[in-house]
Motif scaffolding. Structure first.
Motif, mmCIF file in Angstrom:
data_model
loop_
_atom_site.group_PDB
_atom_site.id
_atom_site.type_symbol
_atom_site.label_atom_id
_atom_site.label_comp_id
_atom_site.label_asym_id
_atom_site.label_seq_id
_atom_site.Cartn_x
_atom_site.Cartn_y
_atom_site.Cartn_z
ATOM 1 N N ASN A 108 49.272 14.332 37.302
ATOM 2 C CA ASN A 108 47.884 14.657 36.960
ATOM 3 C C ASN A 108 47.292 15.758 37.837
ATOM 4 O OD1 ASN A 108 48.035 12.932 34.827
ATOM 5 N ND2 ASN A 108 46.989 11.234 35.842
ATOM 6 N N LEU A 120 49.143 19.079 36.219
ATOM 7 C CA LEU A 120 48.586 19.550 34.940
ATOM 8 C C LEU A 120 47.405 20.485 35.188
ATOM 9 C CD1 LEU A 120 48.813 16.179 33.002
ATOM 10 C CD2 LEU A 120 49.933 18.317 32.322
ATOM 11 N N ARG A 158 46.208 15.033 27.133
ATOM 12 C CA ARG A 158 44.815 14.954 27.553
ATOM 13 C C ARG A 158 44.410 16.216 28.331
ATOM 14 N NH1 ARG A 158 40.701 12.547 25.844
ATOM 15 N NH2 ARG A 158 39.019 12.539 27.361
ATOM 16 N N ILE A 193 43.849 4.724 25.187
ATOM 17 C CA ILE A 193 43.472 3.627 26.081
ATOM 18 C C ILE A 193 41.962 3.410 26.080
ATOM 19 C CG2 ILE A 193 45.470 3.702 27.621
ATOM 20 C CD1 ILE A 193 44.002 5.632 29.417
ATOM 21 N N ASP A 221 31.925 14.297 27.143
ATOM 22 C CA ASP A 221 30.532 14.758 27.320
ATOM 23 C C ASP A 221 30.253 15.316 28.719
ATOM 24 O OD1 ASP A 221 30.961 11.938 27.940
ATOM 25 O OD2 ASP A 221 28.858 11.916 28.515
ATOM 26 N N GLN A 222 30.900 14.764 29.738
ATOM 27 C CA GLN A 222 30.630 15.239 31.106
ATOM 28 C C GLN A 222 31.269 16.605 31.368
ATOM 29 O OE1 GLN A 222 28.363 13.517 33.108
ATOM 30 N NE2 GLN A 222 28.192 12.493 31.133
ATOM 31 N N HIS A 223 32.396 16.871 30.697
ATOM 32 C CA HIS A 223 32.986 18.216 30.781
ATOM 33 C C HIS A 223 31.984 19.218 30.185
ATOM 34 C CE1 HIS A 223 37.358 16.849 31.250
ATOM 35 N NE2 HIS A 223 36.721 15.726 30.938
ATOM 36 N N VAL A 231 31.827 8.666 37.078
ATOM 37 C CA VAL A 231 32.828 9.271 37.957
ATOM 38 C C VAL A 231 34.033 9.615 37.093
ATOM 39 C CG1 VAL A 231 34.280 8.928 39.976
ATOM 40 C CG2 VAL A 231 32.011 7.895 39.887
ATOM 41 N N THR A 232 34.262 10.890 36.884
ATOM 42 C CA THR A 232 35.380 11.307 36.043
ATOM 43 C C THR A 232 36.215 12.383 36.718
ATOM 44 O OG1 THR A 232 35.576 13.033 34.293
ATOM 45 C CG2 THR A 232 33.436 11.961 34.489
ATOM 46 N N VAL A 233 37.506 12.109 36.762
ATOM 47 C CA VAL A 233 38.459 13.047 37.360
ATOM 48 C C VAL A 233 38.470 14.340 36.544
ATOM 49 C CG1 VAL A 233 40.905 13.427 37.845
ATOM 50 C CG2 VAL A 233 39.925 11.165 38.167
ATOM 51 N N GLU A 243 39.592 11.344 43.775
ATOM 52 C CA GLU A 243 41.044 11.116 43.687
ATOM 53 C C GLU A 243 41.824 12.186 44.465
ATOM 54 O OE1 GLU A 243 39.111 9.838 41.636
ATOM 55 O OE2 GLU A 243 40.071 8.105 40.720
ATOM 56 N N ASP A 249 45.481 3.381 36.455
ATOM 57 C CA ASP A 249 46.859 3.702 36.042
ATOM 58 C C ASP A 249 47.884 2.731 36.626
ATOM 59 O OD1 ASP A 249 45.912 5.787 34.564
ATOM 60 O OD2 ASP A 249 46.449 7.351 35.999
ATOM 61 N N ILE A 267 37.554 1.084 33.904
ATOM 62 C CA ILE A 267 37.531 2.531 33.606
ATOM 63 C C ILE A 267 37.692 2.796 32.103
ATOM 64 C CG2 ILE A 267 38.516 4.803 34.182
ATOM 65 C CD1 ILE A 267 37.480 3.386 36.691
ATOM 66 N N ARG A 324 42.637 -0.946 27.442
ATOM 67 C CA ARG A 324 43.877 -0.753 28.193
ATOM 68 C C ARG A 324 44.679 -2.050 28.355
ATOM 69 N NH1 ARG A 324 44.733 3.823 32.954
ATOM 70 N NH2 ARG A 324 46.709 4.416 32.046
ATOM 71 N N LEU A 355 51.715 5.305 28.180
ATOM 72 C CA LEU A 355 52.544 5.654 29.346
ATOM 73 C C LEU A 355 52.647 4.547 30.399
ATOM 74 C CD1 LEU A 355 53.838 7.539 31.506
ATOM 75 C CD2 LEU A 355 51.643 8.686 31.706
ATOM 76 N N ARG A 356 51.521 4.168 30.996
ATOM 77 C CA ARG A 356 51.605 3.211 32.125
ATOM 78 C C ARG A 356 51.983 1.821 31.653
ATOM 79 N NH1 ARG A 356 52.259 7.239 35.656
ATOM 80 N NH2 ARG A 356 50.604 8.745 35.361
HETATM 81 N N1 EPU Z 1 34.357 9.817 30.791
HETATM 82 C C1 EPU Z 1 33.182 10.050 30.124
HETATM 83 N N2 EPU Z 1 32.851 11.329 29.821
HETATM 84 C C2 EPU Z 1 33.644 12.387 30.159
HETATM 85 C C3 EPU Z 1 34.845 12.149 30.853
HETATM 86 C C4 EPU Z 1 35.177 10.836 31.158
HETATM 87 O O1 EPU Z 1 32.440 9.120 29.799
HETATM 88 O O2 EPU Z 1 33.288 13.524 29.844
HETATM 89 C C5 EPU Z 1 34.709 8.432 31.137
HETATM 90 C C6 EPU Z 1 36.030 8.005 30.489
HETATM 91 O O3 EPU Z 1 35.814 7.541 29.169
HETATM 92 C C7 EPU Z 1 36.489 6.942 31.430
HETATM 93 C C8 EPU Z 1 36.019 7.436 32.794
HETATM 94 O O4 EPU Z 1 34.973 8.374 32.527
HETATM 95 O O5 EPU Z 1 35.848 5.737 31.142
HETATM 96 C C9 EPU Z 1 37.063 8.104 33.654
HETATM 97 O O6 EPU Z 1 37.673 9.167 32.934
HETATM 98 P P1 EPU Z 1 38.399 10.363 33.668
HETATM 99 O O7 EPU Z 1 37.778 11.637 33.246
HETATM 100 O O8 EPU Z 1 38.483 10.072 35.123
HETATM 101 O O9 EPU Z 1 39.846 10.274 33.044
HETATM 102 P P2 EPU Z 1 40.666 11.346 32.257
HETATM 103 O O10 EPU Z 1 40.445 12.726 32.785
HETATM 104 O O11 EPU Z 1 40.523 11.098 30.802
HETATM 105 C C10 EPU Z 1 42.602 11.119 34.004
HETATM 106 C C11 EPU Z 1 44.074 10.913 33.928
HETATM 107 C C12 EPU Z 1 44.381 9.495 33.481
HETATM 108 C C13 EPU Z 1 43.754 8.523 34.456
HETATM 109 C C14 EPU Z 1 42.246 8.806 34.609
HETATM 110 C C15 EPU Z 1 41.592 7.972 35.680
HETATM 111 C C16 EPU Z 1 44.922 13.111 33.370
HETATM 112 C C17 EPU Z 1 45.529 14.002 32.377
HETATM 113 N N3 EPU Z 1 44.652 11.861 32.993
HETATM 114 O O12 EPU Z 1 42.123 10.884 32.686
HETATM 115 O O13 EPU Z 1 45.772 9.373 33.540
HETATM 116 O O14 EPU Z 1 43.895 7.214 33.956
HETATM 117 O O15 EPU Z 1 42.064 10.213 34.954
HETATM 118 O O16 EPU Z 1 42.168 8.171 36.902
HETATM 119 O O17 EPU Z 1 44.706 13.494 34.506
HETATM 120 C C18 EPU Z 1 47.877 8.526 32.992
HETATM 121 O O18 EPU Z 1 48.369 9.342 33.792
HETATM 122 O O19 EPU Z 1 48.549 7.589 32.466
HETATM 123 C C19 EPU Z 1 46.465 8.603 32.635
HETATM 124 C C20 EPU Z 1 45.956 7.973 31.597
#
Ligand code: EPU
Length: 430
Positions: free
Chosen positions: A23, A26, A93, A119, A125-127, A162-164, A189, A305, A327, A331, A370-371
């Protein structure tokens, strides 16, 4: 028909080398598009999600050269299209990082809406909030997210969750915006920190990554760099839990133990011994595991994860445990598969209530993502007799040489592509 065939029942013992963090990689690979100079990235895991993003970058016009299995050279001086909508890209993703990177450099991009593991609803929306705050006009048209800006202007952004993904994407775009950006309620993270370190090594000015306030002073241009990606916390955690469920003794090597603290803490709580050294962690499980409570949380909490992997372990632990997923809302799909092996797990809302059983029995299973797929492999390794797992392409999105690394620890597992190979495996392992 690719499947993993497993004969369970023997403890995993030995050492396993952990690869680069998928992650982090990517986002870092996408960020390499932000300079016209050549970037060299090492410790890139050879998994299908990474290969999908690299091929999408080539479609955009980037020159991608592999200097070895884990080393990639990228030159993005000849980008000829700002539209990324290939078939492979639709499945992952992290396609959204191309949006952040291209918007930073070209102030314009059109990228297919992200896919990824099923999952939960996985909003973006936050992006969009981050991009808009930086002055980008964002529209969703014909299945693409379309970004366009006259110029990017630094801003103050408070993320509502909190979104990665949104933290990294906002950081990418802000790295080349005019003036200062502050991201509040940022994800902490290790891979957020790694992306910030990578951008800084290209000349960006990012401070505070790893805390919940990130400050970015935009720069006009980024330059060449050589960078090594951090080890994969989740790959490491998966082998650590594989030791726990098989009553094994496994040392994960080439890791940053600090990144594994929440995982190590839970393993100790359920009765494993965990020994840390500079860049390795050893997990020894010599007695039956005991029950606990766990809730997934953003870093430094217990990672979502690792949620299926700990559930598989607690399914075999003495007593009643609970696992709460905070999260992603969907899942626990793998629980039905575990039930086929004799697990006693009831899901109520976002909590799994687990009555530990003394053994799993092998069964034909389907990996739902995946996980969870990796966790089902672990269950198969702990179970009596044979387990065959379908849909392993999900597992191969994120685990390099999964069956080979497990074989190295003494597991009886093979990747088979036909009924004949499956029968051959059964004859071989007895
Ligand atoms: N969320 C929002 N709005 C947004 C973005 C996220 O509401 O604009 C919410 C999500 O719905 C979720 C939470 O915020 O409930 C966290 O989402 P996050 O953005 O952190 O996750 P992600 O970017 O979709 C990445 C990893 C995931 C990992 C999560 C959490 C990548 C490509 N994916 O996903 O990895 O579970 O962060 O750490 O980096 C995996 O590797 O198996 C995997 C699923």
């Amino acid at each position: 028909m690719e499947q993993y065939a497993i004969k369970g029942g023997n403890p995993l013992v030995g050492e396993v080398e952990i690869g680069g963090a998928k992650n982090a990689a990517l986002a870092i690979l996408a960020a390499a598009l932000m300079t016209d100079e050549t970037v060299l990235i090492d410790n890139v895991p050879d998994v299908s999600d990474i290969n999908a993003i690299l091929s999408a970058m080539q479609d955009l016009g980037a020159i991608v050269t592999r200097l070895g299995r884990h080393t990639v050279k990228i030159n993005a001086s000849q980008i000829h299209t700002l539209v990324a909508d290939g078939e492979e890209l639709k499945k992952i993703r992290a396609s959204y990082y191309l949006l952040g990177a291209l918007t930073a450099k070209y102030k314009e991009a059109r990228v297919v809406l992200p896919g990824g593991c099923n999952i939960g609803s996985r909003a973006i929306d936050q992006h969009i909030k981050g991009f808009k705050a930086l002055g980008v006009d964002v529209r969703i048209e014909h299945g693409l997210i379309c970004n366009k800006a006259e110029h990017l202007k630094g801003s103050h952004i408070y993320l509502d969750v909190v979104t990665v993904g949104a933290t990294i994407n906002t950081m990418l775009a802000a790295a080349m915006a005019d003036g200062q950006t502050t991201i509040e309620n940022a994800a902490k993270e290790p891979h957020v920190v790694d992306v910030a370190n990578f951008l800084n090594s290209m000349g960006a000015n990012i401070k505070g990554a790893g805390t919940d306030v990130i400050r970015i002073r935009g720069v006009e241009k980024l330059h060449k760099t050589e960078y090594t990606i951090i080890p994969d916390q989740i790959e490491a955690g998966t082998y650590m839990f594989a030791a726990a469920v098989t009553k094994g003794d496994v040392t994960v090597k080439n890791v940053i133990p600090k990144h594994l603290e929440s995982i190590s803490a839970k393993l100790m709580e359920i009765g494993c011994e965990v020994e840390e050294s500079d860049d390795a962690v050893r997990v020894v499980a010599s007695k039956r595991l005991t029950h606990t409570q766990v809730k997934t949380l953003p870093y430094p909490g217990f990672p979502t994860d690792m949620q299926p992997q700990i559930t598989v372990a607690l399914g075999l632990a003495e007593g009643t445990s609970t696992v709460t997923e905070s999260i992603f809302e969907n899942r626990f799909k793998y629980v039905d598969e575990l039930t086929k092996m004799g697990a006693s797990i009831k899901v109520e809302g976002n909590t799994a209530i687990i009555d530990g059983v003394s053994r799993y029995t092998g069964a034909p299973l389907v990996a739902p993502d995946l996980r969870a797929g990796a966790a089902l492999v672990m269950a198969g390794l702990a179970a009596e007799e044979y387990t065959v797992i379908d849909n392993i392409q999900f597992i191969e999105r994120g685990y390099e040489d999964f069956h080979l690394k497990l074989q190295g620890l003494g597991a009886k597992i093979d990747r088979v592509t036909s009924e004949k190979e499956l029968q051959k495996f059964k004859l071989k392992v007895g």
